[in-house]
Scaffold this motif. Sequence first.
Motif, mmCIF file in Angstrom:
data_model
loop_
_atom_site.group_PDB
_atom_site.id
_atom_site.type_symbol
_atom_site.label_atom_id
_atom_site.label_comp_id
_atom_site.label_asym_id
_atom_site.label_seq_id
_atom_site.Cartn_x
_atom_site.Cartn_y
_atom_site.Cartn_z
ATOM 1 N N ILE A 45 0.847 -1.198 0.000
ATOM 2 C CA ILE A 45 0.000 0.000 0.000
ATOM 3 C C ILE A 45 0.883 1.249 0.000
ATOM 4 O O ILE A 45 0.618 2.220 -0.712
ATOM 5 C CB ILE A 45 -0.937 0.017 1.235
ATOM 6 C CG1 ILE A 45 -1.898 -1.180 1.201
ATOM 7 C CG2 ILE A 45 -1.720 1.327 1.294
ATOM 8 C CD1 ILE A 45 -2.912 -1.146 0.094
ATOM 9 N N GLU A 46 1.974 1.223 0.799
ATOM 10 C CA GLU A 46 2.936 2.340 0.791
ATOM 11 C C GLU A 46 3.510 2.528 -0.605
ATOM 12 O O GLU A 46 3.602 3.644 -1.112
ATOM 13 C CB GLU A 46 4.087 2.060 1.775
ATOM 14 C CG GLU A 46 3.838 2.578 3.170
ATOM 15 C CD GLU A 46 4.986 2.246 4.117
ATOM 16 O OE1 GLU A 46 6.150 2.194 3.680
ATOM 17 O OE2 GLU A 46 4.702 2.031 5.310
ATOM 18 N N ALA A 47 3.905 1.424 -1.225
ATOM 19 C CA ALA A 47 4.502 1.500 -2.562
ATOM 20 C C ALA A 47 3.502 2.071 -3.570
ATOM 21 O O ALA A 47 3.830 2.962 -4.362
ATOM 22 C CB ALA A 47 4.976 0.120 -3.007
ATOM 23 N N MET A 48 2.261 1.575 -3.520
ATOM 24 C CA MET A 48 1.246 2.012 -4.484
ATOM 25 C C MET A 48 0.897 3.494 -4.312
ATOM 26 O O MET A 48 0.740 4.220 -5.294
ATOM 27 C CB MET A 48 -0.038 1.181 -4.310
ATOM 28 C CG MET A 48 0.061 -0.250 -4.793
ATOM 29 S SD MET A 48 0.130 -0.390 -6.585
ATOM 30 C CE MET A 48 -1.527 0.077 -7.048
ATOM 31 N N THR A 49 0.775 3.948 -3.069
ATOM 32 C CA THR A 49 0.309 5.315 -2.833
ATOM 33 C C THR A 49 1.420 6.351 -2.969
ATOM 34 O O THR A 49 1.140 7.510 -3.267
ATOM 35 C CB THR A 49 -0.330 5.451 -1.434
ATOM 36 O OG1 THR A 49 0.600 4.987 -0.455
ATOM 37 C CG2 THR A 49 -1.606 4.644 -1.333
ATOM 38 N N MET A 50 2.669 5.948 -2.758
ATOM 39 C CA MET A 50 3.757 6.931 -2.731
ATOM 40 C C MET A 50 4.651 6.898 -3.961
ATOM 41 O O MET A 50 5.284 7.892 -4.293
ATOM 42 C CB MET A 50 4.623 6.705 -1.485
ATOM 43 C CG MET A 50 3.883 6.977 -0.191
ATOM 44 S SD MET A 50 4.829 6.478 1.238
ATOM 45 C CE MET A 50 6.211 7.582 1.147
ATOM 46 N N GLY A 51 4.725 5.769 -4.628
ATOM 47 C CA GLY A 51 5.732 5.615 -5.677
ATOM 48 C C GLY A 51 5.333 6.207 -7.018
ATOM 49 O O GLY A 51 4.167 6.153 -7.415
ATOM 50 N N ASP A 52 6.294 6.791 -7.741
ATOM 51 C CA ASP A 52 6.109 7.141 -9.154
ATOM 52 C C ASP A 52 6.408 5.913 -10.011
ATOM 53 O O ASP A 52 5.749 5.657 -11.007
ATOM 54 C CB ASP A 52 7.046 8.286 -9.560
ATOM 55 C CG ASP A 52 6.797 9.535 -8.738
ATOM 56 O OD1 ASP A 52 5.637 9.989 -8.721
ATOM 57 O OD2 ASP A 52 7.740 10.034 -8.109
ATOM 58 N N ARG A 53 7.444 5.190 -9.609
ATOM 59 C CA ARG A 53 7.784 3.913 -10.249
ATOM 60 C C ARG A 53 8.066 2.899 -9.145
ATOM 61 O O ARG A 53 8.696 3.224 -8.138
ATOM 62 C CB ARG A 53 9.032 4.050 -11.139
ATOM 63 C CG ARG A 53 8.743 4.764 -12.441
ATOM 64 C CD ARG A 53 10.010 5.014 -13.230
ATOM 65 N NE ARG A 53 10.589 3.801 -13.790
ATOM 66 C CZ ARG A 53 10.079 3.156 -14.837
ATOM 67 N NH1 ARG A 53 8.978 3.570 -15.404
ATOM 68 N NH2 ARG A 53 10.677 2.087 -15.315
ATOM 69 N N ILE A 54 7.608 1.689 -9.363
ATOM 70 C CA ILE A 54 7.813 0.619 -8.388
ATOM 71 C C ILE A 54 8.678 -0.467 -9.013
ATOM 72 O O ILE A 54 8.473 -0.843 -10.172
ATOM 73 C CB ILE A 54 6.469 0.000 -7.945
ATOM 74 C CG1 ILE A 54 5.585 1.062 -7.282
ATOM 75 C CG2 ILE A 54 6.686 -1.166 -6.982
ATOM 76 C CD1 ILE A 54 4.205 0.549 -6.899
ATOM 77 N N VAL A 55 9.647 -0.937 -8.242
ATOM 78 C CA VAL A 55 10.453 -2.093 -8.642
ATOM 79 C C VAL A 55 10.092 -3.229 -7.685
ATOM 80 O O VAL A 55 10.372 -3.142 -6.492
ATOM 81 C CB VAL A 55 11.966 -1.785 -8.539
ATOM 82 C CG1 VAL A 55 12.781 -2.994 -8.967
ATOM 83 C CG2 VAL A 55 12.323 -0.560 -9.369
#
Length: 282
Positions: A120-130
């Motif tokens: 959820i942190e990655a989805m809400t904060m990231g511009d790009r996710i690895v």
Amino acid sequence: DIAMVFQNYALYPHMTVRQNLAFSLMLAKKDKATIEQKVARAAEILALSALLDRYPRQLSGGQRQRVAMGRAIVRDPQVFLYDEPLSNLDAKLRVAMRSELKELHQRLKTTSVYVTHDQIEAMTMGDRIVVMRDGRIEQVGSPLELYDRPSNVFVAGFIGSPAMNFLPATLRRDGGASRLVLDDGTQIAAPLGAGGSDGQPVVLGTRPEHLQLTSEGGIASKVVVLEPTGADTLVACRHGGTDMAAVFRERHDFAPGSTIRLMPDLARAHLFDAASGERLAA
């Protein structure tokens, strides 16, 4: 020129907030006026101005984490490296700090690399996710790319809450039509635009919010638990030996043990190869 923000804050307990913020600048032998100016700016950005003379033991978890971020900000680094900075906070504070971090990033516009196990942190904060597994990159993309077009079963199951449902099946192609035969013989149409060959063992992936109730056809599922949240109704159910979850915007009152029929949205369902786990695209 990388500034690190640690999971456990790593503040000096014998120093005040002001001294913690100023420490890296003192080591760099900056003049007193520069140090005071940068500390004051970081404290203002992070709402720490009233806490500058307190010690870490006198601060809450969220305040300590803001001091740790302030210590990174005063250096004006080229890159911020965040190592699970919110994992030590309680759930409510974690949500609030997530917004603060995103707002901070928008204001400073400094490249930030953020490590987290919380999708959820990655989805809400990231511009790009690895997305990584065992040190190997599984997929790189924007949050919605990963959500809408996961490249394999691992990414599909990792991104999204509740997690994607996976049903083993066999792909059948009769001329132009494609259908899936589930383990119990249930037949449904294959997802739109899916690849694969006739007779291939596959896995159907469908998100809980992309299942609809139907009166006939679909996937017969036995209701196990009902979880009303107010905004949504989460239904935990079981098809054969496979656990499933469905999320409805409407309110339902299914009795545990009753059977409901669920139809996947074929425009948003996914098909994966059972052996490799890779997405089957046409």
